[in-house]
Enzyme design. Structure first.
Site, PDB file in Angstrom:
ATOM      1  N   GLU A 120       0.795  -1.447  -0.045  1.00 15.39           N
ATOM      2  CA  GLU A 120      -0.178  -0.092   0.102  1.00 15.39           C
ATOM      3  C   GLU A 120       0.945   1.211  -0.280  1.00 15.39           C
ATOM      4  O   GLU A 120       1.744   1.194   0.633  1.00 15.39           O
ATOM      5  CB  GLU A 120      -1.230  -0.191   1.193  1.00 15.39           C
ATOM      6  N   ARG A 180       4.890 -12.992   9.912  1.00 13.98           N
ATOM      7  CA  ARG A 180       5.666 -11.755   9.691  1.00 13.98           C
ATOM      8  C   ARG A 180       6.620 -11.488  10.470  1.00 13.98           C
ATOM      9  O   ARG A 180       6.519 -11.966  11.074  1.00 13.98           O
ATOM     10  CB  ARG A 180       5.174 -10.532  10.172  1.00 13.98           C
ATOM     11  N   LYS A 213       4.529   0.813   9.071  1.00 15.35           N
ATOM     12  CA  LYS A 213       4.616   1.915   8.062  1.00 15.35           C
ATOM     13  C   LYS A 213       3.980   3.058   9.098  1.00 15.35           C
ATOM     14  O   LYS A 213       4.508   4.243   8.893  1.00 15.35           O
ATOM     15  CB  LYS A 213       4.216   1.582   7.000  1.00 15.35           C
TER      16      LYS A 213
HETATM   17  P1  ATP Z   1       2.380  -1.796   7.643  1.00 12.01           P
HETATM   18  O1  ATP Z   1       2.561  -2.459   8.601  1.00 12.01           O
HETATM   19  O2  ATP Z   1       4.191  -1.355   8.075  1.00 12.01           O
HETATM   20  O3  ATP Z   1       1.901  -0.837   7.217  1.00 12.01           O
HETATM   21  P2  ATP Z   1       1.611  -3.495   5.959  1.00 12.01           P
HETATM   22  O4  ATP Z   1       1.301  -5.222   5.911  1.00 12.01           O
HETATM   23  O5  ATP Z   1       0.385  -3.051   5.842  1.00 12.01           O
HETATM   24  O6  ATP Z   1       2.688  -3.520   6.372  1.00 12.01           O
HETATM   25  P3  ATP Z   1       1.551  -3.478   3.413  1.00 12.01           P
HETATM   26  O7  ATP Z   1       2.312  -1.800   2.277  1.00 12.01           O
HETATM   27  O8  ATP Z   1       0.571  -3.899   3.170  1.00 12.01           O
HETATM   28  O9  ATP Z   1       1.938  -3.202   4.337  1.00 12.01           O
HETATM   29  O10 ATP Z   1       2.301  -5.003   2.805  1.00 12.01           O
HETATM   30  C1  ATP Z   1       3.013  -5.391   1.193  1.00 12.01           C
HETATM   31  C2  ATP Z   1       3.087  -6.329   1.445  1.00 12.01           C
HETATM   32  O11 ATP Z   1       4.141  -6.657   2.348  1.00 12.01           O
HETATM   33  C3  ATP Z   1       2.126  -7.755   2.356  1.00 12.01           C
HETATM   34  O12 ATP Z   1       1.748  -8.561   1.601  1.00 12.01           O
HETATM   35  C4  ATP Z   1       2.484  -7.701   3.801  1.00 12.01           C
HETATM   36  O13 ATP Z   1       1.835  -8.882   4.039  1.00 12.01           O
HETATM   37  C5  ATP Z   1       3.818  -7.365   3.845  1.00 12.01           C
HETATM   38  N1  ATP Z   1       4.514  -7.562   4.564  1.00 12.01           N
HETATM   39  C6  ATP Z   1       4.644  -6.041   5.301  1.00 12.01           C
HETATM   40  N2  ATP Z   1       5.173  -5.904   6.330  1.00 12.01           N
HETATM   41  C7  ATP Z   1       5.824  -7.722   6.866  1.00 12.01           C
HETATM   42  C8  ATP Z   1       6.848  -7.957   7.452  1.00 12.01           C
HETATM   43  N3  ATP Z   1       6.916  -7.345   8.849  1.00 12.01           N
HETATM   44  N4  ATP Z   1       6.955  -8.971   7.607  1.00 12.01           N
HETATM   45  C9  ATP Z   1       6.711  -9.500   6.312  1.00 12.01           C
HETATM   46  N5  ATP Z   1       6.232  -9.307   5.459  1.00 12.01           N
HETATM   47  C10 ATP Z   1       5.716  -8.321   5.216  1.00 12.01           C
HETATM   48 MG    MG Z   2      -1.569  -2.293   5.643  1.00  9.85          MG
END
Ligand code: ATP
Ligand code: MG
Length: 559
Positions: free
Chosen positions: A35, A262, A272
């Site tokens: 995102e 994760r 983020k």
């Molecule tokens: P954040 O909580 O930092 O916003 P998010 O999962 O909401 O992380 P996205 O931009 O939606 O962020 O993530 C893009 C991809 O990266 C998704 O498939 C997500 O599952 C993966 N991802 C994000 N954070 C992690 C993590 N800590 N470990 C493994 N994969 C991750």
């Molecule tokens: Mg997210």
């Protein structure tokens, strides 16, 4: 280890089983779906390496999909940063896609679902809707609007779309089952009204799809075969499948959602939202502050793409959330920089060394190897003269037999130069050493091949010639958080664990070959550690970031 030799991770097992069951290899397709509401961090690196790694392994395309369904938080700046970071990590995507490109298609499907009696407009407040959701042990209640006629639903949904209703006045919900055990199946919201400007579709849309509705259908539009996401989406899988059931053409590939753990890293936060808070509150200088666990922060700090890929790959893909110690990341960068970083000499805590028997007006340019790990890196010349800087900690007036550095009456070698012997010291009124006097043996120059030059001495010191040295600002970093897991404390906010002392500035003195060094170049300051030229560096003021020390000295004296 090559990819073939490594045992398969559980995601690869799933793919192998699908292939064995007849799924065509050339229909495999993956995606990385960030995102665009922040910069990529080490957690994302896991997902990037997993998805793009599978693409390489199975020779399958991988899309970069921007999951841009929330206009309130998304920006073009983030899209640009994400593309730069994925490329820098060394991966090539097949198509650059945006969930917002499918808004029309999603809308058409929603209309079809309304017509099929599978979706309805609810006019209750979000609070009322939440109250009717029930609990995991108590079923929910039907909305009084659940049985609106198809015509009424279509006309209200049309009004939502045209912006004729206020935010929060109506939502579109899927009509599933308010008594489902899985609470996510209790008539989830598919669309909400938002009068917001979108970074790509501008003001065209007044309704925006929710994640669950948009994600699986975007996978389907792109014909992604395996949609890999993190564990928190496990309960969403049932809904992912239900939404696909409403629209699927049986002749097309049906995407499969599978979940992995994760990745968390100690002494930092990988979220983020939390990283944005550090930026907004000025705890760090920006998303690319070298203390940030973002890809761009690590790049600025001196990390190489290979070190981050090795970090992600060496830990592997887990089924349970895990906390990886940041020292493992440091190990990975040290290992890679040892192979590729040119060696130079720099003194960070100087004390003056005078070679009393070296002529005052003499200067020599000594031959120095750029990288003993890489012959092709060649040699350079470093200037030598009567007055040098050495590290203050490399001298003691008196020391025991274990001190292999300079003392009065003992011999050490000056790296690439001569063997010297300590003679005396000059002190100020407070007793601090201001100068060390020594003598040198002119027959001992490194590489001169003389018998004297082969003489074994216990220690070798780095140094710089004072008249040739260039000063530079050196930024030395400590952990950003004082505890290993700042965001798991139930009582305290992660901001309470910030290390107030995570940046130290000093002036270092560098050999002159570094005069023209450019941002992102990384060097090994011999005997100290790895240092990267900062983006704020220029010829009139050099600035270096300490990437990591030569050894894992954490705990004993910090790094
Ligand atoms: P954040 O909580 O930092 O916003 P998010 O999962 O909401 O992380 P996205 O931009 O939606 O962020 O993530 C893009 C991809 O990266 C998704 O498939 C997500 O599952 C993966 N991802 C994000 N954070 C992690 C993590 N800590 N470990 C493994 N994969 C991750
Ligand atoms: Mg997210």
């Amino acid at each position: 280890m090559s990819t073939e030799e490594k045992s398969l991770n559980f995601i690869e097992h799933i793919i192998e089983d699908d292939l064995k069951a007849g799924f065509p290899n050339n229909s495999l397709r993956f995606r990385f779906p960030p995102e665009p509401n922040g910069y990529l961090h080490l957690g994302h690196a896991t997902s990037i390496c997993l998805n793009f790694g599978l693409g390489l392994k199975y020779n399958a395309p991988v899309n970069l999909r921007f999951d841009d369904t929330n206009p309130a938080k998304e920006e073009q700046e983030y899209v640009d940063a994400i593309k730069r970071d994925v490329e820098w990590l060394g991966y090539k995507w097949d198509k650059e896609c945006y969930a917002s490109d499918y808004f029309q298609e999603l809308y058409n499907w929603a209309i079809q679902m309304i017509k099929n009696g599978k979706a309805y407009v609810d006019s209750q407040t979000s609070q009322e809707i939440a109250e009717q959701k029930g609990t995991p042990t108590q079923p929910g209640k039907d909305s009084p609007f659940r049985n609106r006629s198809v015509e009424e639903n279509l006309s209200l949904f049309e009004k939502m779309k045209n912006g004729d209703v206020k935010e929060g006045e109506h939502v579109l919900r899927a009509k599933i089952d308010m008594t489902a055990t899985n609470m996510l199946m209790r008539d989830p919201v598919m669309y909400r009204v938002l009068h917001k400007h979108h970074h790509r579709t501008a003001d065209k849309w007044k309704i925006y799809p929710m994640y669950d509705w948009a994600h699986g259908e975007s996978d389907y539009v792109e014909q992604v075969s395996h949609s890999l996401c993190t564990l928190e989406f496990l309960p969403h899988r049932e809904l992912y499948d239900w939404f696909l059931d409403q629209i699927i053409d049986p002749n097309k590939v049906r995407p499969k959602q599978r979940e992995f753990a994760r990745r968390n890293v100690s002494h930092t936060v990988v979220s983020k939202r939390k990283l944005l808070k550090l930026v907004e509150e000025g705890v760090v200088s920006g998303w690319d502050d070298p203390r940030m666990p973002t890809i761009s922060g690590l790049r600025r700090r001196g990390y190489t793409p290979a070190s981050i890929r090795n970090f992600a790959d060496s830990i592997g893909i887990a089924k349970r959330d895990n906390l990886v110690d940041v020292s493992h990341l440091e190990f990975c960068v040290r290992e890679d920089l040892n192979k590729v970083a040119p060696r130079v000499m720099a003194v960070l805590d100087p004390v003056k060394l005078v070679i009393t028997n070296y002529p005052e007006d003499k200067e020599e340019w000594l031959d120095a190897e750029n990288n003993p790990e890489d012959e092709s890196a060649g040699n350079r010349q470093v200037p030598f003269s009567r007055e040098l800087y050495i590290e203050r900690e490399d001298f003691k007036e008196e020391a025991n037999r274990k001190f292999f550095r300079l003392t009065i009456g003992k011999e050490v070698r000056l790296k690439n130069g001569y063997i010297i012997q300590g003679e005396s010291v000059v002190k100020d009124a407070d007793g601090n050493i201001t100068e060390i006097h020594c003598s040198y043996d002119p027959d001992t120059r490194s590489g001169s091949g003389t018998e004297a030059s082969q003489r074994k001495v216990k220690g070798t010191l780095h140094w710089v010639s004072i008249q040739h040295a260039i000063p530079a600002e050196i930024r030395v970093y400590d952990r950003l958080f004082l505890v290993d897991s700042p965001d798991t404390d139930k009582e305290k906010d992660f901001m309470e664990f910030i290390n107030p002392d995570s940046l130290h500035l000093t002036t270092g003195y560098l050999e002159p070959s570094l005069k023209d060094s450019a941002p992102e170049e990384v060097f090994q300051f011999q005997r100290i550690g790895y240092f990267a030229v900062d983006k704020e560096s220029n010829q009139s003021k050099l600035v270096f970031n300490k990437t990591v020390g030569l050894r894992d000295s954490w705990g004993s004296k910090g790094n």
